[in-house]
Motif scaffolding. Structure first.
Motif, short mmCIF file in Angstrom:
data_model
loop_
_atom_site.label_atom_id
_atom_site.label_comp_id
_atom_site.label_asym_id
_atom_site.label_seq_id
_atom_site.Cartn_x
_atom_site.Cartn_y
_atom_site.Cartn_z
N THR A 79 2.92 4.72 31.17
CA THR A 79 2.88 5.79 30.34
C THR A 79 2.19 6.87 30.61
O THR A 79 1.45 6.76 31.63
CB THR A 79 2.16 5.24 28.86
OG1 THR A 79 0.99 5.12 28.91
CG2 THR A 79 2.98 3.88 28.33
N GLU A 80 2.50 7.77 29.80
CA GLU A 80 1.65 9.17 30.42
C GLU A 80 -0.02 8.94 30.15
O GLU A 80 -0.72 9.48 30.88
CB GLU A 80 2.15 10.34 29.41
CG GLU A 80 1.48 11.91 29.97
CD GLU A 80 2.09 13.04 29.30
OE1 GLU A 80 1.60 14.01 29.46
OE2 GLU A 80 2.77 13.02 28.27
N ALA A 81 -0.26 8.21 29.19
CA ALA A 81 -1.80 7.96 28.93
C ALA A 81 -2.24 6.81 30.08
O ALA A 81 -3.48 7.16 30.49
CB ALA A 81 -1.79 7.29 27.59
N ALA A 82 -1.42 6.31 30.62
CA ALA A 82 -1.73 5.42 31.59
C ALA A 82 -2.19 6.08 32.96
O ALA A 82 -3.11 5.99 33.52
CB ALA A 82 -0.62 4.13 32.04
N LEU A 83 -1.32 7.24 33.09
CA LEU A 83 -1.64 8.23 34.12
C LEU A 83 -2.73 8.97 34.19
O LEU A 83 -3.44 8.88 35.06
CB LEU A 83 -0.39 9.16 34.30
CG LEU A 83 1.08 8.42 35.06
CD1 LEU A 83 2.06 9.42 34.68
CD2 LEU A 83 0.95 8.22 36.25
N ASN A 84 -2.83 9.40 32.71
CA ASN A 84 -4.12 9.90 32.54
C ASN A 84 -5.47 9.29 32.92
O ASN A 84 -6.44 9.79 33.20
CB ASN A 84 -4.18 10.47 31.12
CG ASN A 84 -3.23 11.67 30.80
OD1 ASN A 84 -2.70 12.66 31.86
ND2 ASN A 84 -2.81 11.76 29.93
N ILE A 85 -5.35 7.88 32.59
CA ILE A 85 -6.48 7.11 32.61
C ILE A 85 -6.70 6.76 34.13
O ILE A 85 -7.86 6.89 34.65
CB ILE A 85 -6.54 5.80 31.87
CG1 ILE A 85 -6.34 6.22 30.38
CG2 ILE A 85 -7.24 4.75 32.18
CD1 ILE A 85 -5.98 5.03 29.46
N SER A 86 -5.62 6.59 35.01
CA SER A 86 -6.00 5.96 36.26
C SER A 86 -5.66 7.20 37.32
O SER A 86 -5.77 6.84 38.44
CB SER A 86 -4.72 5.09 36.44
OG SER A 86 -3.38 5.64 36.46
N ARG A 87 -5.50 8.51 36.98
CA ARG A 87 -5.12 9.45 38.02
C ARG A 87 -6.16 9.41 39.05
O ARG A 87 -6.05 9.45 40.20
CB ARG A 87 -5.00 11.22 37.20
CG ARG A 87 -4.59 12.02 38.16
CD ARG A 87 -4.08 13.13 37.46
NE ARG A 87 -3.06 13.07 36.52
CZ ARG A 87 -2.92 13.03 35.37
NH1 ARG A 87 -4.05 13.19 34.64
NH2 ARG A 87 -1.91 12.79 34.83
#
Length: 127
Positions: free
Chosen positions: A71-79
């Motif tokens: 998800t976009e949130a997952a990308l934000n967390i793991s960037r």
């Protein structure tokens, strides 16, 4: 500096192409792209692909200069973590995949955790 940057991009290209293929399937199946460097894809077929990986912990993975997230949130967390993997691809190029999985197998055979104890993951976690 530009020449070195170009070499790093070319060196990681085999995995980048794979990431672009998976990301393109994601786009064709309802996923989205974040136009930044490196490119980031999420949702659709990308989410489906990541949900089929051996660990439920996988929120995102990096393939060359492409980051794939559930998800976009997952990308934000793991960037930040994934950007370290991008740099690893720039150093190791097409050898990162075999080296990463070889380390995981070696660790697993020794009774350790092939993900948490993997030196590539440790570097990405800042350990």
């Amino acid at each position: 500096m530009l020449f070195i940057r170009l070499i790093a991009i070319i060196w990681a290209l085999p995995f980048t192409v794979l990431g672009l293929l998976i990301g393109s399937v994601g786009l064709c199946t309802g996923g989205r792209i974040l136009w930044r460097w490196p490119l980031e894809f999420f949702g659709g077929g990308v989410e489906w692909f990541l949900s089929r990986l051996p660990s439920d912990l996988v929120m995102a993975i990096t393939l060359g200069h492409v980051i794939l997230g559930r998800t976009e949130a997952a990308l934000n967390i793991s960037r930040e973590h994934e950007l370290i993997h991008v740099r690893q691809y720039e150093r190791w190029g097409p050898f990162l995949g075999p080296a990463y999985w070889g380390c995981s197998l070696f660790l697993w055979l020794r009774g350790k955790d092939g993900y948490r104890d993997n030196p590539f993951e440790k570097e990405a976690r800042g350990e």
